[in-house]
Design a protein around this motif. Structure first.
Motif, mmCIF file in Angstrom:
data_model
loop_
_atom_site.group_PDB
_atom_site.id
_atom_site.type_symbol
_atom_site.label_atom_id
_atom_site.label_comp_id
_atom_site.label_asym_id
_atom_site.label_seq_id
_atom_site.Cartn_x
_atom_site.Cartn_y
_atom_site.Cartn_z
ATOM 1 N N PRO A 14 13.501 -0.416 -0.666
ATOM 2 C CA PRO A 14 12.028 -0.376 -0.595
ATOM 3 C C PRO A 14 11.523 0.729 0.330
ATOM 4 O O PRO A 14 10.992 0.475 1.397
ATOM 5 C CB PRO A 14 11.657 -1.771 -0.074
ATOM 6 C CG PRO A 14 12.865 -2.233 0.669
ATOM 7 C CD PRO A 14 14.056 -1.587 0.030
ATOM 8 N N ALA A 15 11.695 1.963 -0.095
ATOM 9 C CA ALA A 15 11.337 3.111 0.740
ATOM 10 C C ALA A 15 10.376 4.053 0.021
ATOM 11 O O ALA A 15 10.300 5.237 0.343
ATOM 12 C CB ALA A 15 12.595 3.854 1.165
ATOM 13 N N GLY A 16 9.659 3.521 -0.951
ATOM 14 C CA GLY A 16 8.562 4.286 -1.534
ATOM 15 C C GLY A 16 8.944 5.330 -2.571
ATOM 16 O O GLY A 16 8.072 6.038 -3.072
ATOM 17 N N ARG A 97 8.623 8.649 6.455
ATOM 18 C CA ARG A 97 8.028 7.493 7.148
ATOM 19 C C ARG A 97 8.488 6.188 6.515
ATOM 20 O O ARG A 97 8.854 5.241 7.197
ATOM 21 C CB ARG A 97 6.499 7.535 7.037
ATOM 22 C CG ARG A 97 5.777 8.481 7.942
ATOM 23 C CD ARG A 97 4.296 8.100 8.059
ATOM 24 N NE ARG A 97 3.559 8.033 6.813
ATOM 25 C CZ ARG A 97 2.991 9.065 6.202
ATOM 26 N NH1 ARG A 97 3.095 10.273 6.726
ATOM 27 N NH2 ARG A 97 2.325 8.915 5.076
ATOM 28 N N SER A 98 8.440 6.165 5.171
ATOM 29 C CA SER A 98 8.791 4.919 4.473
ATOM 30 C C SER A 98 10.264 4.579 4.661
ATOM 31 O O SER A 98 10.622 3.423 4.885
ATOM 32 C CB SER A 98 8.478 5.050 2.984
ATOM 33 O OG SER A 98 7.087 5.109 2.796
ATOM 34 N N ARG A 101 10.934 3.241 8.108
ATOM 35 C CA ARG A 101 10.554 1.831 8.251
ATOM 36 C C ARG A 101 11.707 0.925 7.821
ATOM 37 O O ARG A 101 12.059 -0.034 8.514
ATOM 38 C CB ARG A 101 9.317 1.552 7.390
ATOM 39 C CG ARG A 101 8.634 0.234 7.659
ATOM 40 C CD ARG A 101 7.703 -0.145 6.518
ATOM 41 N NE ARG A 101 6.766 0.891 6.153
ATOM 42 C CZ ARG A 101 5.615 1.120 6.776
ATOM 43 N NH1 ARG A 101 5.277 0.381 7.792
ATOM 44 N NH2 ARG A 101 4.812 2.079 6.375
ATOM 45 N N GLU A 223 2.592 10.164 -6.509
ATOM 46 C CA GLU A 223 2.092 10.868 -5.334
ATOM 47 C C GLU A 223 2.521 12.333 -5.368
ATOM 48 O O GLU A 223 1.789 13.211 -4.956
ATOM 49 C CB GLU A 223 2.622 10.221 -4.043
ATOM 50 C CG GLU A 223 1.997 8.868 -3.717
ATOM 51 C CD GLU A 223 0.544 8.968 -3.253
ATOM 52 O OE1 GLU A 223 0.058 10.077 -2.994
ATOM 53 O OE2 GLU A 223 -0.105 7.906 -3.170
ATOM 54 N N VAL C 79 -3.794 4.502 -3.193
ATOM 55 C CA VAL C 79 -2.339 4.654 -3.246
ATOM 56 C C VAL C 79 -1.942 4.838 -4.703
ATOM 57 O O VAL C 79 -2.472 4.154 -5.578
ATOM 58 C CB VAL C 79 -1.653 3.397 -2.656
ATOM 59 C CG1 VAL C 79 -0.192 3.340 -3.024
ATOM 60 C CG2 VAL C 79 -1.833 3.353 -1.148
ATOM 61 N N SER C 94 6.078 -0.043 0.561
ATOM 62 C CA SER C 94 5.981 0.911 1.672
ATOM 63 C C SER C 94 4.737 1.791 1.610
ATOM 64 O O SER C 94 4.118 2.049 2.634
ATOM 65 C CB SER C 94 7.248 1.752 1.767
ATOM 66 O OG SER C 94 7.619 2.251 0.527
ATOM 67 N N ALA C 95 4.348 2.245 0.414
ATOM 68 C CA ALA C 95 3.171 3.119 0.339
ATOM 69 C C ALA C 95 1.920 2.357 0.761
ATOM 70 O O ALA C 95 1.044 2.884 1.453
ATOM 71 C CB ALA C 95 3.007 3.667 -1.071
ATOM 72 N N LEU C 97 1.885 -0.343 2.798
ATOM 73 C CA LEU C 97 1.968 -0.578 4.246
ATOM 74 C C LEU C 97 1.537 0.668 5.007
ATOM 75 O O LEU C 97 0.833 0.600 6.009
ATOM 76 C CB LEU C 97 3.403 -0.948 4.643
ATOM 77 C CG LEU C 97 3.858 -2.375 4.366
ATOM 78 C CD1 LEU C 97 5.299 -2.545 4.824
ATOM 79 C CD2 LEU C 97 2.963 -3.382 5.084
ATOM 80 N N ASP C 98 1.996 1.802 4.501
ATOM 81 C CA ASP C 98 1.661 3.081 5.107
ATOM 82 C C ASP C 98 0.137 3.264 5.140
ATOM 83 O O ASP C 98 -0.435 3.644 6.162
ATOM 84 C CB ASP C 98 2.294 4.178 4.235
ATOM 85 C CG ASP C 98 2.650 5.401 5.040
ATOM 86 O OD1 ASP C 98 3.058 5.247 6.205
ATOM 87 O OD2 ASP C 98 2.521 6.514 4.504
#
Lengths: 224, 238, 216
Positions: A14-16, A97-98, A101, A223, C79, C94-95, C97-98
């Protein structure tokens, strides 16, 4: 340690990562990717350029963490210097960042804490990946391998989602890239012998252009 | 057979009382240098670079001095005895300005050329550096070409950038079907920070004090137009 | 000029030391964005509120909220979810939460952050790592058999909102049936019937949010 490394490489981490296409979305919008062979060509070029750079940065970060080094700001600046596109720097730091975390929660380490304060926007993603690999007991070569692998799998998944490509065909194309992924990882890992200034800096002009065009697109699912 | 060259050329520009003078202008082999019309011109005394050539050009721009470098004609990297190398090392002192904009290099079929530029800028130095690469002569596939570009400002990395032309590096993520690729790096204080992108062109404000304009086009004329457009965008000129 | 304007209009700081994160989920077109806008209008006078939207295609929802000026622009963040809206609220948060943390950093006094999911199917559920409380929004036009069919969102959300009740007679949906079926699968958790056309402030839902903040 092997299972931990697989966990780090897993797309379900779960790191985006799922919201980044690695340039595949703007390339699809530009009409240069429409089928599996074109996607595979795209990913091969991405792997050889930004994939190699990221893998080398990850290997360097892993080696630095294993040595107990604290020059993270310097390595982060080397990553910046190899990422001329502001859109790509932003994406690299968002993913950094992700991942940070997840890594701080799962594999806490001093290097990860140091990376947390390297920039208000977060550290470049490969640095976190390298430090996390060190924290879970991995080697620079393994950090490079995970990074090189990520350089093609994220974009492949985006291709499946955006074009409705046959996931079996895409998976076969990824398997055909496996040797290239291994070669890039080995090349990146070998760079840890030299100074950071000499790390690979392979650029892809079209990836830079697509990254910036993407921010100006009306319709975008990813993104980056 | 043509013999290959090892050549070391150098230019030093020094400023005294607000006037820049060339205190050193050393030509060597194929790196023939001429001073004309406010610039130093590379006038290429031989075809090339050829495989086996090992050429170096050293540029020193002292504090407050100005130097412009141009070339008389397109360079054509040709095959020969092994790889050819062209390395430019530049240092620009405080308040100095270097404007390096030679004509394009053509990577001819079968060439194996390694270009490198290492540039060290003082904090308030100004740089304009243009590189244009044409992929093959008319209707021929290019040979191998690697261009590595390292720029530091006060010792801190500003840009490290390498463009490789070889079959496995092409493809839709890197150069697509472009026939020419190039960039202009503008560095120094007070540059715009606004990115811009259009088909084949991106204006990329760097993390440090610089803007990279990168472009790909069908041919060298199209490439020059895009790079000019990008430069105009940054400098605010029409 | 050395004079601080840090008057706090609230009784107390949030008990958990951070704002309540409220997820709002539900199928496409059920009225999530309209409900979000209604809650912002109803609560912004008494609470510090910010919103994260998870658009599927564009930043349309965020743009709508900005255009409607329900909150200042810098309190609304969009997002992107890579065509996987449920992933962004459940498997890999994560996005979001960010975005939530960036809003908290920018507005230290926030009481409530609403995370509006992209329109999704009936199985979507917010992760507890992202949302402290969640609302699932259905509309009567989707068919009055939807609550009976259940699904994770209908069954597990802290509040089920059945929206657009003014349309019920027009689309032949039976509100009583919907309420009864929902109660069966919801184990006593509340259901609210709303018509934002008739009651633009969504008073019942706003009241539920106030209660949620009090007991959080």
């Amino acid at each position: 340690m092997r299972a931990s490394l697989l966990l780090l490489a897993d797309s379900r981490l779960p790191a985006g990562g799922h919201a980044h296409s690695g340039g595949v979305e703007p390339a699809v919008s530009a009409g240069v990717i429409g089928d599996v062979p074109a996607l595979a060509d795209f990913l091969r070029g991405r792997l050889a350029t930004s994939g190699l750079v990221a893998a080398a940065l990850a290997a360097a970060a892993c080696a630095h963490a294993l040595e107990g080094g604290d020059a993270w700001a310097l390595l982060d600046a080397e990553a910046d210097a190899r990422t001329p596109s502001p859109a790509q720097r932003k994406a690299a730091r968002a993913q950094g960042r992700s991942l940070l975390r997840v890594a701080r929660t799962t594999w806490p380490a001093r290097a990860l804490e140091a990376l947390a304060v390297v920039s208000p926007d977060g550290p470049h993603h490969p640095l976190v990946l390298g430090a996390a690999t060190a924290s879970l007991g991995g080697t620079p070569h393994e950090a490079a391998a995970v990074t090189a692998y990520n350089a093609v799998t994220g974009g492949a998944s985006a291709g499946v989602r955006l074009l409705g490509l046959d996931p079996l065909e895409v998976n076969r194309a990824l398997a055909a890239l496996a040797e290239d992924v291994d070669a890039v990882a080995a090349k990146a890992a070998a760079c840890t012998d030299g100074p950071w200034t000499a790390l690979p800096a392979a650029s892809a002009p079209l990836l830079d252009i697509y990254a910036e065009l993407h921010l100006r697109a009306d319709l975008r699912l990813f993104e980056s | 057979m043509t013999r290959s060259y090892t050549a070391r050329a150098a230019v030093t520009a020094t400023c005294a009382d607000g006037v820049t003078r060339l205190t050193r202008l050393r030509s060597d082999g194929p790196l023939a240098l001429r001073e004309a019309a406010g610039a130093v011109h590379l006038v290429g005394a031989a075809a090339g670079p050829l495989g086996g050539d090992d050429l170096e050009l050293e540029l020193r721009v002292g504090p407050g001095a100005r130097l412009a470098v141009r070339s008389a004609a397109t360079a054509v990297a040709l095959p020969g005895d092994g790889a050819s190398r062209m390395t430019v090392r530049a240092e620009v002192g405080a308040g100095g300005r270097l404007d390096f904009a030679p004509e394009p290099t053509v990577a001819a079929r079968g060439c194996d050329h390694r270009a490198a530029a290492e540039i060290a800028l003082a904090g308030d130095a100004t740089l304009r550096w243009r590189e244009e690469l044409v992929l093959g002569r008319h209707r021929e596939p290019p040979g191998r070409h690697t261009g590595r570009f390292d720029v530091t400002v006060d010792g801190v990395a500003l840009l490290r950038h390498e463009l490789r032309i070889a079959d496995r590096y092409a493809g839709p993520a890197v150069l697509g079907d472009a026939g020419a690729a190039g960039s202009v790096l503008l560095a120094g204080p007070g540059l715009g920070r606004e990115p811009y992108a259009a088909a084949g062109l991106a204006v990329l404000p760097l993390a440090g004090p610089g803007v990279l304009i990168t472009a790909v086009a069908a041919d060298s004329a199209g490439l020059r137009r895009l790079l000019d457009e990008g430069e105009d965008f940054v400098t605010g000129m029409p | 000029m050395g004079e601080h304007h840090e008057h706090d209009p609230h009784d107390a700081a949030p008990a958990h030391g951070r704002p309540l994160r409220l997820g709002i989920g539900g199928p496409v077109g059920s009225g999530k964005t309209a409900l979000t806008a209604a809650l912002c209008r109803a609560l912004r006078g008494e609470l510090e509120v910010a919103v994260v939207t998870n658009d599927i295609y564009t930043t349309e929802d965020a743009d709508f909220l900005r255009r409607e000026a329900v909150l200042p622009d810098d309190r609304i963040t969009a997002v992107r979810t890579g065509a996987c809206p449920h992933t962004a609220i459940r498997d890999d948060i994560s996005a979001n939460l960010d975005a939530v943390e960036a809003l908290q950093a920018r507005h230290p006094g926030l009481d409530l952050v609403i995370v509006e999911s992209g329109g999704d199917n009936l199985t979507a559920l917010f992760s507890r790592g992202l949302a402290d409380r969640q609302i699932f929004v259905l509309d009567v036009a989707g068919g009055d058999d939807v609550p009976r069919k259940g699904g994770l969102g209908v069954a597990a959300a802290d509040l089920l909102v059945i929206n657009k009740t003014d349309l019920a007679p027009l689309v032949g949906s039976d509100l009583a049936v919907m309420g009864r079926d929902a109660a069966k699968v919801r184990d006593g958790k509340p259901v609210a019937f709303t018509s934002l056309r008739e009651q633009p402030g969504a008073p019942e839902v706003a009241g539920w949010v106030r209660d949620a903040l009090r007991t959080w």
